[in-house]
Design a protein around this motif. Structure first.
Motif, PDB file in Angstrom:
ATOM      1  N   LEU A   7       0.834  -1.193   0.000  1.00 45.03           N
ATOM      2  CA  LEU A   7       0.000   0.000   0.000  1.00 45.03           C
ATOM      3  C   LEU A   7       0.874   1.250   0.000  1.00 45.03           C
ATOM      4  O   LEU A   7       0.586   2.225  -0.706  1.00 45.03           O
ATOM      5  CB  LEU A   7      -0.915  -0.021   1.230  1.00 45.03           C
ATOM      6  N   ALA A   8       1.957   1.221   0.776  1.00 42.65           N
ATOM      7  CA  ALA A   8       2.865   2.367   0.831  1.00 42.65           C
ATOM      8  C   ALA A   8       3.479   2.642  -0.533  1.00 42.65           C
ATOM      9  O   ALA A   8       3.686   3.806  -0.918  1.00 42.65           O
ATOM     10  CB  ALA A   8       3.954   2.124   1.867  1.00 42.65           C
ATOM     11  N   ARG A   9       3.807   1.590  -1.273  1.00 41.59           N
ATOM     12  CA  ARG A   9       4.441   1.748  -2.577  1.00 41.59           C
ATOM     13  C   ARG A   9       3.568   2.540  -3.539  1.00 41.59           C
ATOM     14  O   ARG A   9       4.073   3.254  -4.409  1.00 41.59           O
ATOM     15  CB  ARG A   9       4.761   0.376  -3.172  1.00 41.59           C
ATOM     16  N   PHE A  14       6.894   7.056   4.798  1.00 43.90           N
ATOM     17  CA  PHE A  14       7.902   7.989   5.302  1.00 43.90           C
ATOM     18  C   PHE A  14       9.169   7.866   4.456  1.00 43.90           C
ATOM     19  O   PHE A  14       9.742   8.856   3.986  1.00 43.90           O
ATOM     20  CB  PHE A  14       8.182   7.647   6.764  1.00 43.90           C
ATOM     21  N   HIS A  15       9.606   6.650   4.229  1.00 43.25           N
ATOM     22  CA  HIS A  15      10.800   6.394   3.430  1.00 43.25           C
ATOM     23  C   HIS A  15      10.595   6.855   1.986  1.00 43.25           C
ATOM     24  O   HIS A  15      11.472   7.496   1.386  1.00 43.25           O
ATOM     25  CB  HIS A  15      11.133   4.897   3.468  1.00 43.25           C
ATOM     26  N   GLY A  16       9.436   6.538   1.409  1.00 41.22           N
ATOM     27  CA  GLY A  16       9.173   6.911   0.025  1.00 41.22           C
ATOM     28  C   GLY A  16       9.133   8.413  -0.185  1.00 41.22           C
ATOM     29  O   GLY A  16       9.661   8.924  -1.188  1.00 41.22           O
ATOM     30  N   GLY A  68      15.833  12.757  -3.747  1.00 39.72           N
ATOM     31  CA  GLY A  68      16.418  11.941  -4.793  1.00 39.72           C
ATOM     32  C   GLY A  68      17.088  10.686  -4.287  1.00 39.72           C
ATOM     33  O   GLY A  68      18.181  10.330  -4.748  1.00 39.72           O
ATOM     34  N   GLY A  69      16.437  10.003  -3.356  1.00 39.38           N
ATOM     35  CA  GLY A  69      17.016   8.787  -2.787  1.00 39.38           C
ATOM     36  C   GLY A  69      17.554   9.052  -1.403  1.00 39.38           C
ATOM     37  O   GLY A  69      18.102  10.128  -1.136  1.00 39.38           O
ATOM     38  N   PHE A 113      12.747  -3.588  -0.245  1.00 39.81           N
ATOM     39  CA  PHE A 113      11.872  -2.411  -0.262  1.00 39.81           C
ATOM     40  C   PHE A 113      12.647  -1.154   0.131  1.00 39.81           C
ATOM     41  O   PHE A 113      12.559  -0.119  -0.538  1.00 39.81           O
ATOM     42  CB  PHE A 113      10.691  -2.615   0.691  1.00 39.81           C
ATOM     43  N   PHE A 114      13.404  -1.249   1.232  1.00 39.31           N
ATOM     44  CA  PHE A 114      14.069  -0.063   1.773  1.00 39.31           C
ATOM     45  C   PHE A 114      15.485   0.138   1.229  1.00 39.31           C
ATOM     46  O   PHE A 114      16.043   1.232   1.365  1.00 39.31           O
ATOM     47  CB  PHE A 114      14.118  -0.146   3.300  1.00 39.31           C
ATOM     48  N   GLY A 115      16.070  -0.901   0.665  1.00 37.18           N
ATOM     49  CA  GLY A 115      17.444  -0.774   0.191  1.00 37.18           C
ATOM     50  C   GLY A 115      18.435  -0.568   1.299  1.00 37.18           C
ATOM     51  O   GLY A 115      19.471   0.090   1.123  1.00 37.18           O
TER      52      GLY A 115
END
Length: 336
Positions: free
Chosen positions: A67-69, A147-149, A156-157, A180-182
């Motif tokens: 859902l966050a994506r 939050f991360h997205g 820019g990352g 997902f988070f890298g």
């Protein structure tokens, strides 16, 4: 409460997984309008319980991350322009921390010292007030994922991300989280957080615009009152902590707030509410929380929610939900 924008993409995702979003919404008394309207207000306990149930019933343990994506900063409504027009990450976080209550008073973000003691690292924490709603793993993963997205989109990352912290144990294979988070993901932490290098706070936004930010912040300040400044918020919290333990009398709550009962009545009236209305809301929220999220006997639920007996609880639940407490519990669990 939480804005219906938090459910953006819910309908599509549930249907892709073979479920019925309307059935889920009805089970948890979520207004159907919230599935299509960002500004519809939704009880956060029902919102979070619905996410957990969808993940369980549809056998999709990464439901919150999916859902966050599909979401972005736009779900924050009028708060989004103020964040986007900030000049640095630190300024954006200050704005988000100050006004996140516009999205949901139960949620908060903050910049805190690194829980692992690294001086060059800070924790960008994401929390839900436990007095307002029980912990939800799927809602936490949705919130941290978003939050991360948002952070990644703004700068820019998220270079300098040391790890992602989650309070619960993994719901999906750990590789799903790291993909997902890298970054490294750690579980069983005290709070949900993104651990980032301190220098990231000074990163500048290409979208920064001081004039736009000032207008956006002024609009938020004029049209939205911080719940922490409201007497009703303090009265509600005092009731949450005392209902089921002490008589829910206005005199008792007024003493806890260090004011005369008549002063409390006047100040609540000035905020367009009253003690009886707040007490009803607290009893409803507590009763429905215990009914739908625990296996406690209904007699115990009645006592903990401040009712004289189980029949009083049953009468109130029928008024709120049009069904008995047992039926409400069965519906929340998707059982007949």
């Amino acid at each position: 409460m939480i804005r219906g924008a938090s459910l953006r993409g819910f309908t599509r995702l549930v249907e892709e997984l073979g479920g019925d979003p309307v059935e889920f919404a009805r089970r948890f008394a979520i207004p159907l309008r919230a599935l299509v309207s960002d500004d519809e207000l939704v009880p956060i306990t029902g919102h979070d319980a619905m996410l957990d149930a969808a993940a369980r019933d549809l056998r999709c343990p990464d439901f919150g991350l999916r859902l966050a994506r599909g979401q972005d900063i736009g779900i924050l409504g009028r708060l989004a322009p103020a964040i986007e027009a900030s000049s640095t990450v630190a300024e954006a976080l200050e704005c988000a921390s100050r006004f996140l209550f516009v999205h949901s008073p139960a949620l908060s973000i903050a910049v805190e010292p690194d829980p692992r003691g690294r001086r060059e690292v800070v924790a960008l924490t994401y929390r839900k007030d436990p007095r307002e709603s029980p912990y939800s793993p799927q809602a936490m993963e949705l919130g941290i994922g978003l939050f991360h997205g948002v952070a990644a989109a703004l700068v820019g990352g998220v270079r300098g991300l040391r790890s992602v912290e989650l309070p619960h144990q993994p719901l999906s294979p750990v590789s799903r989280y790291t993909g997902f988070f890298g970054a490294d993901v750690r579980f069983g932490s005290p709070a949900g957080a993104l651990r980032v290098e301190r220098r990231l706070l000074d990163r500048e936004f290409s979208s920064g615009d001081a004039a736009v930010r000032r207008l956006a912040v002024d609009h938020l300040a004029r049209h939205h009152t911080d719940p922490e400044d409201r007497v009703a918020t303090h009265a509600r919290r005092a009731l949450i902590e005392t209902v089921g333990i002490a008589p829910p009398a206005i005199g008792h709550i007024a003493r806890l707030l260090a004011m005369h009962p008549r002063t409390l009545q006047r100040r609540l009236a000035a905020e367009s509410t009253g003690f009886g209305e707040i007490l009803e809301d607290v009893r409803r929220d507590l009763a429905l929380r215990y009914i739908t999220t625990t296996d406690l006997p209904l007699g115990q639920v009645a006592a903990m929610a401040g009712f004289a007996d189980q029949s009083g609880l049953s009468h109130a639940v029928r008024r709120w939900r049009g069904a008995s407490p047992s039926e409400v519990r069965r519906r929340a669990r998707g059982t007949s």
